[in-house]
Design a protein around this motif. Structure first.
Motif, PDB file in Angstrom:
ATOM      1  N   HIS A  95      91.163  54.019  34.376  1.00 17.88           N
ATOM      2  CA  HIS A  95      91.940  54.525  35.512  1.00 17.88           C
ATOM      3  C   HIS A  95      90.988  55.157  36.527  1.00 17.88           C
ATOM      4  N   PRO A  96      91.271  55.029  37.826  1.00 15.60           N
ATOM      5  CA  PRO A  96      90.394  55.631  38.838  1.00 15.60           C
ATOM      6  C   PRO A  96      90.236  57.141  38.703  1.00 15.60           C
ATOM      7  N   LEU A  97      91.247  57.838  38.170  1.00 17.25           N
ATOM      8  CA  LEU A  97      91.105  59.287  38.003  1.00 17.25           C
ATOM      9  C   LEU A  97      89.994  59.632  37.011  1.00 17.25           C
ATOM     10  N   LEU A  98      89.790  58.782  36.018  1.00 15.01           N
ATOM     11  CA  LEU A  98      88.675  59.010  35.108  1.00 15.01           C
ATOM     12  C   LEU A  98      87.337  58.867  35.830  1.00 15.01           C
ATOM     13  N   VAL A  99      87.294  57.948  36.763  1.00 15.96           N
ATOM     14  CA  VAL A  99      86.072  57.762  37.541  1.00 15.96           C
ATOM     15  C   VAL A  99      85.808  58.995  38.406  1.00 15.96           C
ATOM     16  N   ASP A 100      86.865  59.598  38.943  1.00 10.47           N
ATOM     17  CA  ASP A 100      86.701  60.854  39.682  1.00 10.47           C
ATOM     18  C   ASP A 100      86.028  61.904  38.803  1.00 10.47           C
ATOM     19  N   ALA A 101      86.527  62.039  37.569  1.00 11.92           N
ATOM     20  CA  ALA A 101      85.970  63.035  36.662  1.00 11.92           C
ATOM     21  C   ALA A 101      84.538  62.687  36.263  1.00 11.92           C
ATOM     22  N   LEU A 102      84.276  61.426  35.956  1.00 11.11           N
ATOM     23  CA  LEU A 102      82.921  61.010  35.600  1.00 11.11           C
ATOM     24  C   LEU A 102      81.932  61.276  36.729  1.00 11.11           C
ATOM     25  N   HIS A 103      82.356  60.953  37.951  1.00 14.35           N
ATOM     26  CA  HIS A 103      81.498  61.172  39.118  1.00 14.35           C
ATOM     27  C   HIS A 103      81.172  62.657  39.277  1.00 14.35           C
ATOM     28  N   ASP A 104      82.190  63.512  39.150  1.00 10.45           N
ATOM     29  CA  ASP A 104      81.965  64.955  39.289  1.00 10.45           C
ATOM     30  C   ASP A 104      81.034  65.477  38.202  1.00 10.45           C
ATOM     31  N   ARG A 105      81.231  65.023  36.980  1.00 10.46           N
ATOM     32  CA  ARG A 105      80.366  65.496  35.885  1.00 10.46           C
ATOM     33  C   ARG A 105      78.914  65.057  36.104  1.00 10.46           C
ATOM     34  N   LEU A 106      78.721  63.853  36.607  1.00 18.71           N
ATOM     35  CA  LEU A 106      77.355  63.408  36.897  1.00 18.71           C
ATOM     36  C   LEU A 106      76.719  64.261  37.994  1.00 18.71           C
ATOM     37  N   ARG A 107      77.477  64.550  39.029  1.00 17.75           N
ATOM     38  CA  ARG A 107      76.942  65.372  40.112  1.00 17.75           C
ATOM     39  C   ARG A 107      76.617  66.778  39.619  1.00 17.75           C
ATOM     40  N   GLU A 108      77.453  67.313  38.745  1.00 18.69           N
ATOM     41  CA  GLU A 108      77.177  68.628  38.163  1.00 18.69           C
ATOM     42  C   GLU A 108      75.870  68.621  37.362  1.00 18.69           C
ATOM     43  N   ALA A 109      75.567  67.477  36.753  1.00 16.00           N
ATOM     44  CA  ALA A 109      74.337  67.358  35.954  1.00 16.00           C
ATOM     45  C   ALA A 109      73.101  67.115  36.811  1.00 16.00           C
ATOM     46  N   GLY A 110      73.290  66.900  38.114  1.00 13.89           N
ATOM     47  CA  GLY A 110      72.157  66.688  39.010  1.00 13.89           C
ATOM     48  C   GLY A 110      72.012  65.281  39.536  1.00 13.89           C
ATOM     49  N   TRP A 111      73.049  64.458  39.322  1.00 15.82           N
ATOM     50  CA  TRP A 111      72.975  63.069  39.808  1.00 15.82           C
ATOM     51  C   TRP A 111      72.887  63.008  41.321  1.00 15.82           C
ATOM     52  N   ARG A 112      71.891  62.277  41.785  1.00 15.08           N
ATOM     53  CA  ARG A 112      71.800  61.866  43.178  1.00 15.08           C
ATOM     54  C   ARG A 112      71.231  60.444  43.171  1.00 15.08           C
ATOM     55  N   PRO A 113      71.702  59.563  44.042  1.00 14.47           N
ATOM     56  CA  PRO A 113      71.150  58.202  44.050  1.00 14.47           C
ATOM     57  C   PRO A 113      69.645  58.231  44.296  1.00 14.47           C
ATOM     58  N   ARG A 114      68.917  57.481  43.506  1.00 11.21           N
ATOM     59  CA  ARG A 114      67.474  57.346  43.651  1.00 11.21           C
ATOM     60  C   ARG A 114      67.122  55.865  43.620  1.00 11.21           C
ATOM     61  N   PRO A 115      65.966  55.507  44.140  1.00 10.62           N
ATOM     62  CA  PRO A 115      65.551  54.104  44.034  1.00 10.62           C
ATOM     63  C   PRO A 115      65.489  53.668  42.577  1.00 10.62           C
ATOM     64  N   ALA A 116      65.965  52.463  42.316  1.00 11.58           N
ATOM     65  CA  ALA A 116      65.919  51.866  40.974  1.00 11.58           C
ATOM     66  C   ALA A 116      66.634  52.712  39.933  1.00 11.58           C
ATOM     67  N   SER A 117      67.769  53.325  40.337  1.00 13.90           N
ATOM     68  CA  SER A 117      68.532  54.125  39.383  1.00 13.90           C
ATOM     69  C   SER A 117      69.661  53.303  38.767  1.00 13.90           C
ATOM     70  N   ALA A 118      70.169  53.800  37.656  1.00 16.06           N
ATOM     71  CA  ALA A 118      71.271  53.159  36.945  1.00 16.06           C
ATOM     72  C   ALA A 118      71.936  54.208  36.063  1.00 16.06           C
ATOM     73  N   VAL A 119      73.090  53.837  35.519  1.00 15.99           N
ATOM     74  CA  VAL A 119      73.852  54.766  34.677  1.00 15.99           C
ATOM     75  C   VAL A 119      74.293  54.044  33.417  1.00 15.99           C
ATOM     76  N   ILE A 120      74.226  54.747  32.301  1.00 23.48           N
ATOM     77  CA  ILE A 120      74.804  54.281  31.045  1.00 23.48           C
ATOM     78  C   ILE A 120      76.121  55.024  30.833  1.00 23.48           C
ATOM     79  N   LEU A 121      77.187  54.279  30.614  1.00 15.90           N
ATOM     80  CA  LEU A 121      78.481  54.874  30.285  1.00 15.90           C
ATOM     81  C   LEU A 121      78.576  54.932  28.762  1.00 15.90           C
ATOM     82  N   ALA A 122      78.354  56.103  28.204  1.00 15.86           N
ATOM     83  CA  ALA A 122      78.281  56.255  26.748  1.00 15.86           C
ATOM     84  C   ALA A 122      79.665  56.567  26.192  1.00 15.86           C
TER      85      ALA A 122
END
Length: 244
Positions: A108-135
């Protein structure tokens, strides 16, 4: 075990949050806090908790206390699988409660909202050659992997970088295997998005493999509480505002 009297009263059907259960005390504390947030969003709605295993109250005990009331069981699970398809319906059928079983929370898109916020809280910012693992926890049910892959696609569209699902058990790739695969594609900054409802052994083990940053589990996030209510309303067949 003493069970509180939850005998039926006039009003809307009860919402029963169905959690998996965990030996980690942080998981139970998180689920209880999330339940309180749902209550805050919908004052007057009876909200109860039942576990599939490992924690009290167990779902059969919660249902027994409800008598022959009406209730919607909302799985606090992120994909389809054995618990959603077999365990929860069987427990519901064995009770006197007039139940409907809602869909799992994901995808559901609401889960993506939460995932995005949690990543940003952890320090996520787009960087060259970046990627994400959905664990995720993992399941032998192919529908569970389809659901997790759908969430990964939605998160990739939100972040603008590749997102690869990985699993703690019962499915592949594992988190280390996903890291190897992404590095082979030239991805140097690999973040881990914790696709778990609450802290626990699997979430901790997956985060320990993160080569860059790892987000916290979804936990008590407004999007999670809104999604629980969305699944409740959808199971009742009443109008909802969030997209399925």
């Amino acid at each position: 075990m003493t069970v509180t009297d939850l005998s039926p009263r006039p009003g809307p059907p009860a919402l029963v949050l169905v959690a998996h259960g965990s030996r980690d005390p942080r998981a139970l504390a998180t689920v209880r806090a999330l339940m309180e947030r749902v209550r805050e969003l919908r004052p007057g709605l009876p909200v109860h908790l039942g576990h599939i295993e490992l924690n009290e109250p167990l779902l059969p005990d919660t249902l027994a206390a409800l008598g022959d009331a009406r209730a919607v069981l909302v799985p606090l699970l992120l994909s389809r699988g054995y618990h959603v398809k077999q365990d929860i319906p069987a427990m519901a059928a064995a009770s006197a409660v007039r139940t409907r079983v809602a869909e799992p929370l994901g995808p559901h898109p609401l889960l993506v909202d939460a995932l995005h916020d949690r990543l940003r809280e952890a320090g996520w910012r787009p960087r060259p050659a970046s990627a994400v693992i959905l664990a995720a926890a993992g399941s032998r049910d192919p529908d569970a992997r389809v659901d997790t892959a759908r969430t990964a696609d939605l998160l990739a569209a939100r972040l603008g970088v590749p997102v690869l699902p990985a699993y703690a058990s019962a499915a592949t790739p594992t988190v280390p295997e996903a890291i190897t695969a992404l590095r082979a594609r030239g991805r140097r900054h690999i973040a881990l998005a914790s696709y778990f409802t609450a802290p626990g052994r699997f979430a901790t083990e997956c985060a320990a493999h993160a080569p860059w940053i790892a987000s916290a589990p979804l936990g008590v996030h407004d999007a999670m509480a809104e999604l629980i209510l969305h699944r409740y309303q959808r199971a009742l067949g009443t109008p909802v505002t969030a997209a399925a």
